[in-house]
Motif scaffolding. Sequence first.
Motif, PDB file in Angstrom:
ATOM      1  N   ALA A   1       0.755  -1.126   0.032  1.00 27.27           N
ATOM      2  CA  ALA A   1       0.108   0.254   0.238  1.00 27.27           C
ATOM      3  C   ALA A   1       0.938   1.168  -0.045  1.00 27.27           C
ATOM      4  O   ALA A   1       0.432   2.220  -0.353  1.00 27.27           O
ATOM      5  N   HIS A   2       1.931   1.097   0.380  1.00 26.21           N
ATOM      6  CA  HIS A   2       2.979   2.324   0.525  1.00 26.21           C
ATOM      7  C   HIS A   2       4.331   2.018  -0.101  1.00 26.21           C
ATOM      8  O   HIS A   2       4.795   1.021   0.425  1.00 26.21           O
ATOM      9  N   GLN A   3       4.488   2.802  -0.890  1.00 29.53           N
ATOM     10  CA  GLN A   3       5.974   2.662  -1.543  1.00 29.53           C
ATOM     11  C   GLN A   3       6.842   3.732  -1.063  1.00 29.53           C
ATOM     12  O   GLN A   3       6.668   4.821  -1.190  1.00 29.53           O
ATOM     13  N   TYR A   4       8.246   3.388  -1.111  1.00 30.84           N
ATOM     14  CA  TYR A   4       9.275   4.445  -0.508  1.00 30.84           C
ATOM     15  C   TYR A   4      10.640   4.066  -1.191  1.00 30.84           C
ATOM     16  O   TYR A   4      10.898   2.670  -1.791  1.00 30.84           O
ATOM     17  N   LEU A   5      11.500   5.001  -1.459  1.00 31.13           N
ATOM     18  CA  LEU A   5      12.867   4.830  -1.924  1.00 31.13           C
ATOM     19  C   LEU A   5      13.676   5.259  -0.717  1.00 31.13           C
ATOM     20  O   LEU A   5      13.450   6.237   0.084  1.00 31.13           O
ATOM     21  N   LEU A   6      14.604   4.534  -0.310  1.00 33.60           N
ATOM     22  CA  LEU A   6      15.579   4.494   0.555  1.00 33.60           C
ATOM     23  C   LEU A   6      16.826   4.761  -0.076  1.00 33.60           C
ATOM     24  O   LEU A   6      17.692   3.728  -0.820  1.00 33.60           O
ATOM     25  N   LYS A   7      17.760   5.740   0.360  1.00 30.64           N
ATOM     26  CA  LYS A   7      19.095   6.124  -0.174  1.00 30.64           C
ATOM     27  C   LYS A   7      20.094   6.581   0.964  1.00 30.64           C
ATOM     28  O   LYS A   7      19.751   7.104   1.976  1.00 30.64           O
ATOM     29  N   LEU A   8      21.272   5.877   0.876  1.00 32.70           N
ATOM     30  CA  LEU A   8      22.210   6.063   1.942  1.00 32.70           C
ATOM     31  C   LEU A   8      23.427   6.986   1.209  1.00 32.70           C
ATOM     32  O   LEU A   8      23.877   6.631   0.068  1.00 32.70           O
ATOM     33  N   GLN A   9      23.634   7.913   1.947  1.00 36.47           N
ATOM     34  CA  GLN A   9      24.987   8.834   1.542  1.00 36.47           C
ATOM     35  C   GLN A   9      25.931   8.617   2.339  1.00 36.47           C
ATOM     36  O   GLN A   9      25.977   9.069   3.545  1.00 36.47           O
ATOM     37  N   VAL A  10      27.186   7.584   2.251  1.00 30.32           N
ATOM     38  CA  VAL A  10      27.970   7.392   3.280  1.00 30.32           C
ATOM     39  C   VAL A  10      29.176   8.300   3.039  1.00 30.32           C
ATOM     40  O   VAL A  10      29.760   8.354   2.175  1.00 30.32           O
ATOM     41  N   PRO A  11      29.662   9.030   4.192  1.00 32.23           N
ATOM     42  CA  PRO A  11      30.841   9.804   3.911  1.00 32.23           C
ATOM     43  C   PRO A  11      32.165   9.113   3.683  1.00 32.23           C
ATOM     44  O   PRO A  11      32.175   7.872   4.066  1.00 32.23           O
ATOM     45  N   PRO A  12      33.139   9.546   3.248  1.00 34.96           N
ATOM     46  CA  PRO A  12      34.312   8.870   2.719  1.00 34.96           C
ATOM     47  C   PRO A  12      35.091   8.594   3.772  1.00 34.96           C
ATOM     48  O   PRO A  12      36.140   7.744   3.478  1.00 34.96           O
ATOM     49  N   SER A  13      34.956   8.944   4.840  1.00 37.39           N
ATOM     50  CA  SER A  13      35.775   8.600   6.003  1.00 37.39           C
ATOM     51  C   SER A  13      35.137   7.052   6.535  1.00 37.39           C
ATOM     52  O   SER A  13      36.140   6.450   7.259  1.00 37.39           O
ATOM     53  N   VAL A  14      34.145   6.428   6.133  1.00 42.01           N
ATOM     54  CA  VAL A  14      33.664   5.070   6.537  1.00 42.01           C
ATOM     55  C   VAL A  14      34.506   4.291   5.332  1.00 42.01           C
ATOM     56  O   VAL A  14      34.240   4.420   4.043  1.00 42.01           O
ATOM     57  N   GLU A  15      35.241   3.256   5.923  1.00 35.54           N
ATOM     58  CA  GLU A  15      35.869   2.208   4.988  1.00 35.54           C
ATOM     59  C   GLU A  15      34.621   1.434   4.233  1.00 35.54           C
ATOM     60  O   GLU A  15      33.727   1.155   4.776  1.00 35.54           O
ATOM     61  N   SER A  16      35.220   0.833   3.261  1.00 31.71           N
ATOM     62  CA  SER A  16      34.305   0.214   2.193  1.00 31.71           C
ATOM     63  C   SER A  16      33.841  -1.260   2.961  1.00 31.71           C
ATOM     64  O   SER A  16      32.706  -1.710   2.782  1.00 31.71           O
ATOM     65  N   GLY A  17      34.851  -1.666   3.671  1.00 32.40           N
ATOM     66  CA  GLY A  17      34.201  -2.876   4.578  1.00 32.40           C
ATOM     67  C   GLY A  17      33.621  -2.680   5.872  1.00 32.40           C
ATOM     68  O   GLY A  17      32.950  -3.762   6.347  1.00 32.40           O
ATOM     69  N   ASN A  18      33.069  -1.625   6.072  1.00 31.57           N
ATOM     70  CA  ASN A  18      32.273  -1.226   7.330  1.00 31.57           C
ATOM     71  C   ASN A  18      31.258  -0.272   6.991  1.00 31.57           C
ATOM     72  O   ASN A  18      30.872   0.463   7.687  1.00 31.57           O
ATOM     73  N   ARG A  19      30.737  -0.376   5.717  1.00 30.64           N
ATOM     74  CA  ARG A  19      29.363   0.576   5.253  1.00 30.64           C
ATOM     75  C   ARG A  19      28.231  -0.126   5.961  1.00 30.64           C
ATOM     76  O   ARG A  19      28.150  -1.172   6.187  1.00 30.64           O
ATOM     77  N   PRO A  20      27.603   1.088   6.429  1.00 33.71           N
ATOM     78  CA  PRO A  20      26.461   0.724   7.299  1.00 33.71           C
ATOM     79  C   PRO A  20      25.174  -0.025   6.431  1.00 33.71           C
ATOM     80  O   PRO A  20      25.156   0.331   5.362  1.00 33.71           O
ATOM     81  N   PHE A  21      24.444  -0.415   7.285  1.00 40.85           N
ATOM     82  CA  PHE A  21      23.045  -0.947   6.688  1.00 40.85           C
ATOM     83  C   PHE A  21      21.901  -0.570   7.460  1.00 40.85           C
ATOM     84  O   PHE A  21      22.153  -0.498   8.745  1.00 40.85           O
ATOM     85  N   ILE A  22      20.666  -0.785   6.823  1.00 46.69           N
ATOM     86  CA  ILE A  22      19.434  -0.393   7.534  1.00 46.69           C
ATOM     87  C   ILE A  22      18.591  -1.591   7.922  1.00 46.69           C
ATOM     88  O   ILE A  22      18.359  -2.570   6.989  1.00 46.69           O
ATOM     89  N   THR A  23      18.306  -1.774   9.140  1.00 45.84           N
ATOM     90  CA  THR A  23      17.153  -2.673   9.630  1.00 45.84           C
ATOM     91  C   THR A  23      15.738  -2.015   9.365  1.00 45.84           C
ATOM     92  O   THR A  23      15.387  -1.170   9.925  1.00 45.84           O
ATOM     93  N   LEU A  24      14.912  -2.823   8.720  1.00 46.79           N
ATOM     94  CA  LEU A  24      13.646  -2.152   8.313  1.00 46.79           C
ATOM     95  C   LEU A  24      12.607  -2.840   9.325  1.00 46.79           C
ATOM     96  O   LEU A  24      12.718  -3.774   9.817  1.00 46.79           O
ATOM     97  N   PRO A  25      11.415  -2.007   9.310  1.00 46.11           N
ATOM     98  CA  PRO A  25      10.344  -2.359  10.049  1.00 46.11           C
ATOM     99  C   PRO A  25       9.798  -3.799   9.520  1.00 46.11           C
ATOM    100  O   PRO A  25       9.888  -4.258   8.266  1.00 46.11           O
TER     101      PRO A  25
END
Length: 333
Positions: free
Chosen positions: A52-76
């Motif tokens: 019933a509800h459509q969303y777009l989710l985007k992450l903008q990760v700063p360069p100071s975060v290493e590629s192997g430690n990129r964050p992820f989102i836990t969704l409802p």
Amino acid sequence: MLNTVYKLLSCLLLIPATLLLAATAQAHDARPLYVQVTELNKPALESKSAGAHQYLLKLQVPPSVESGNRPFITLPDNCSHERFGLVIQLSCTSSLAGKTLEIHYPQFNPSITTLIRASFSSGASYQTLLSPSENRWEIPTEQSTAQVISDYTVLGVEHILIGWDHLLFLFCLLLISGTFKRTLITLSGFTLSHSLTLVMTTLGVIQLPIAPVEAVIALSILFLAAEVMRDRRHTLAWRYPVGVSVLFGLIHGFGFASVLQDIGLPQTELTTALLFFNIGVEIGQVMFVSAVMLVLFLLRSWRPFPDGKFQQLMLYGTGSLAAFWTIERIAGF
């Protein structure tokens, strides 16, 4: 004895100077993690699951975060998702209002804040600023003006205090201004000019590409450091420092605005957010200037301290760093 003291201080200064150089090689790498959730009036991407509800989710990760430690989102639990490159499409059985988002890192949070913004098709927009120790946010059904004031004031303070290029420019302004009265006038000119371009850019009245702007910001530091080093007090920069602060302040305002444009502004609280982001920048600026003036006063009150040599050392470091930034930013065009 004086030479011994100076050599000792010079050695001690090498440690923080080295750390400063390492920490500031990229002046804006310490930006927050930015999470944008946007509700769609209709699905913008093909989806195998319907909700019933459509969303777009985007992450903008700063360069100071290493590629192997990129964050992820836990969704409802009420949402399924599909990934399309850097964009995630959410299909939820009910609105995200009142639901909780969680941010996790595979290894650890590298001491960065998180800005989350949720925009709904109704036009409502909510955001929050999480400290490095916080990792969850319940999207409100309605956000108070007080929360907007708090979040954007903190963002303004944080941006100026991690923006080493802006701070070094202020440091050079202090050195070239001289007396307290001239310093007050010079800093007031800088404040008014960067506030003007910050507001006009954010509202879309003026737009400039950010890459040349950041190169000119670095060049402004190099120019001022060289002027103070040469100590030719008959030049226009020495005679009218407020003119320098106003001219380059206009450019620095574009730099402030670029960060605010990355973060976004709540459409329902546009004026409030813009005003208090600028107030936060000014609070951070006053904090820095007050700290520098206090340190300089204490050092100059200590008779054995080689004030001229210390200032020369600081200016060489500032000018070298500004030259590096200038070349780096021009090369990035």
